[in-house]
Scaffold this motif. Structure first.
Motif, mmCIF file in Angstrom:
data_model
loop_
_atom_site.group_PDB
_atom_site.id
_atom_site.type_symbol
_atom_site.label_atom_id
_atom_site.label_comp_id
_atom_site.label_asym_id
_atom_site.label_seq_id
_atom_site.Cartn_x
_atom_site.Cartn_y
_atom_site.Cartn_z
ATOM 1 N N VAL A 139 0.860 -1.186 0.000
ATOM 2 C CA VAL A 139 0.000 0.000 0.000
ATOM 3 C C VAL A 139 0.897 1.236 0.000
ATOM 4 O O VAL A 139 1.908 1.281 0.712
ATOM 5 N N ALA A 296 -3.925 -4.387 4.946
ATOM 6 C CA ALA A 296 -4.592 -3.294 4.230
ATOM 7 C C ALA A 296 -5.848 -2.834 4.973
ATOM 8 O O ALA A 296 -6.123 -1.635 5.069
ATOM 9 N N ARG A 300 -6.583 0.865 6.523
ATOM 10 C CA ARG A 300 -7.762 1.677 6.195
ATOM 11 C C ARG A 300 -8.513 2.101 7.456
ATOM 12 O O ARG A 300 -9.030 3.221 7.535
ATOM 13 N N VAL A 318 -4.949 7.363 -0.032
ATOM 14 C CA VAL A 318 -4.405 6.080 -0.486
ATOM 15 C C VAL A 318 -4.113 6.200 -1.979
ATOM 16 O O VAL A 318 -5.026 6.358 -2.789
ATOM 17 N N TYR A 320 -2.119 3.855 -3.769
ATOM 18 C CA TYR A 320 -2.071 2.526 -4.388
ATOM 19 C C TYR A 320 -2.363 1.487 -3.315
ATOM 20 O O TYR A 320 -1.854 1.577 -2.192
ATOM 21 N N ASP A 321 -3.204 0.521 -3.654
ATOM 22 C CA ASP A 321 -3.581 -0.524 -2.711
ATOM 23 C C ASP A 321 -3.656 -1.842 -3.475
ATOM 24 O O ASP A 321 -4.599 -2.071 -4.248
ATOM 25 N N SER A 322 -2.658 -2.710 -3.285
ATOM 26 C CA SER A 322 -2.654 -4.001 -3.975
ATOM 27 C C SER A 322 -3.719 -4.939 -3.451
ATOM 28 O O SER A 322 -4.076 -5.920 -4.120
ATOM 29 N N THR A 324 -6.770 -4.331 -3.201
ATOM 30 C CA THR A 324 -7.989 -4.185 -3.997
ATOM 31 C C THR A 324 -8.059 -5.262 -5.072
ATOM 32 O O THR A 324 -9.114 -5.879 -5.285
#
Length: 454
Positions: A139, A296, A300, A318, A320-322, A324
């Motif tokens: 993230v 993650a 959040r 945020v 970038y969040d892998s 997702t």
């Protein structure tokens, strides 16, 4: 088939066995880590060497070529990749998959220590590190502002947000991207230096001599003892400007006479922006065994609290969040399983026209899938893209076997046999053939396990 006969003759035992499989599988599912790819430890070792002030050609000649010649003779080396840049060299050595990465790193360190004496004395000691597949950020947070500079953003990210994020469960480390640290910048004037007969080396030596904290011992008395501290580190531009460079009987030359001193960034050559605004990135690296989704989600949940710690005028988003992508992949597999189960129920119900017969494959699918999670947990696997793909493919095998046996049992019932006898005879008749068919289908995929890579 002995197991099928026992299950038919002892339905309570079969029910308890199925419930036990579901229970153990459900508990294992809650403990399985979720990540994008399988947990692997690639046999890759990197060697980073800094040679400050050197050009790329000098770095290649004095460092890269010297080390590459030593690494090429190591056992099990698959490829060597190097990059010679200004002020530094990066060499990446990839070994064969069967090579132990710890032994490979030790061999690299041994070769580096042998050649240390052949490198220039100004070169920093080479840093040998194993390439960790989990070292990448899962993230990225963007800290940005229209009112504050990147120096101030970096300070808030390092002193406020980084410490808060590291306390979250599963977080291994925090990377600060686009960071700018405070430094005292000295802008030399070549003309004034030449007028006073000074060189850059003279000024560097004077600054190092004046900006130093020297141990001063202690003062001892009959009843008291004091530790003496001589304050030698300089803080403000005025203090640096007052450093004496040369002294004579008539006058003395100070740093402010030949240079401009100001507080600025340690490195002005790189920057980071988010939506066109000056920003600093915070990359969250999870622990090796932690679940990407859990980390993650914890991040959040903590995001509103971290935003409340920021000064007015700063914002945190945020970037970038892998997780997702992983969440959507898991959701896609869940929908695929649901569609498969519904289609099986509809097809069996339409062709056999029996609710009792439809119930059998409807229960076989979830019991088999949930039981797979128990095997994955005890085998040390994770829920990832590849394991989910395998699970989707395996659903077809389960459904195919269940329908084939069910259809044969139904045929025996049409011959006038009782339900119990039809189940025993139908399963015994084609049980071995179903197992052989499944083994043949699995054998098609087994060779993939023996691939050694490109």
């Amino acid at each position: 088939m002995k197991l099928s006969e026992v299950s038919v003759r002892r339905p309570v035992l079969a029910t308890v066995m199925s419930l036990a499989i579901v229970l153990i599988g459900a508990i294992s599912f809650t403990r399985l880590p979720v990540r994008e790819y399988p947990d692997i430890d690639p046999p890759v070792v990197s060697v980073t060497t800094l040679y400050r002030g050197a050009s790329p050609s000098v770095v290649e000649t004095e460092i890269t070529n010297v080390l590459e010649e030593q690494f090429a003779t190591l056992e099990g080396v698959k490829s060597i990749t190097s990059s010679s840049r200004e002020q530094g060299s990066i060499i990446t050595v990839e070994f064969e998959l069967g090579q132990d990465v710890n032994e490979a790193a030790n061999d690299i360190r041994d070769r580096v220590s042998r050649m240390r004496g052949s490198m220039p004395a100004e070169v920093d000691d080479p840093v040998v590190a194993k390439v960790d597949a989990n070292a990448s950020a899962i993230v990225w947070l963007a800290l940005y502002s229209d009112l504050y500079s990147q120096l101030e953003l970096s300070e808030v990210a390092d002193l406020v947000l980084k410490e808060h994020i590291q306390r979250l469960p599963g977080v291994g480390s925090v990377i600060i991207g686009g960071e700018r640290r405070y430094a005292m910048r000295v802008w030399l004037d070549p003309q004034r230096m030449a007028a006073h007969g000074l060189t850059t080396q003279d000024i560097e030596t004077a600054i190092r001599r004046a900006n130093a904290e020297i141990p001063s011992g202690r003062v001892e008395g009959t009843k008291r003892e004091f530790a003496v501290r001589t304050r030698g580190d300089l803080v403000t531009p005025e203090e640096f400007g007052a450093i004496i460079l040369t002294r004579s009987s008539a006058s003395q030359v100070r740093l402010r006479d030949v240079a401009e001193v100001e507080i600025g960034a340690e490195d002005e050559r790189s920057t980071a922006r988010w939506n066109g605004r000056p920003a600093v990135g915070l990359g969250i690296v999870k622990q090796s065994r932690a679940s990407t989704l859990d980390v993650a989600r914890a991040l959040r949940s903590a995001l509103p609290e971290m935003k409340s710690l920021l000064p007015a005028g700063m914002a945190l988003d945020v970037a970038y969040d892998s997780a997702t992508f992983i969440e959507e992949s898991v959701e896609e597999v869940r929908e695929t399983m649901l569609i498969a189960a519904v289609l099986v129920v509809v097809v069996v119900l339409v062709f056999l026209k029996s609710l009792r017969a439809t119930l059998i494959p409807s229960l076989a699918i979830p019991v088999s899938i949930i039981g797979t999670f128990a095997v994955a947990y005890f085998a040390g696997f994770t829920i990832n893209i590849l394991s989910l793909l395998a699970l989707v493919l395996a659903i077809g095998l389960v459904v195919d076997d269940a329908i084939v046996i069910l259809e044969n049992v139904f045929r025996h019932m049409e011959m006038g046999k009782s339900r119990r006898q039809a189940a025993i005879d139908g399963t015994r008749e084609i049980g071995f053939a179903v197992v052989a068919t499944t083994v043949a289908l699995v054998a098609v995929v087994v060779p993939v396990a023996f691939l050694t890579g490109a």
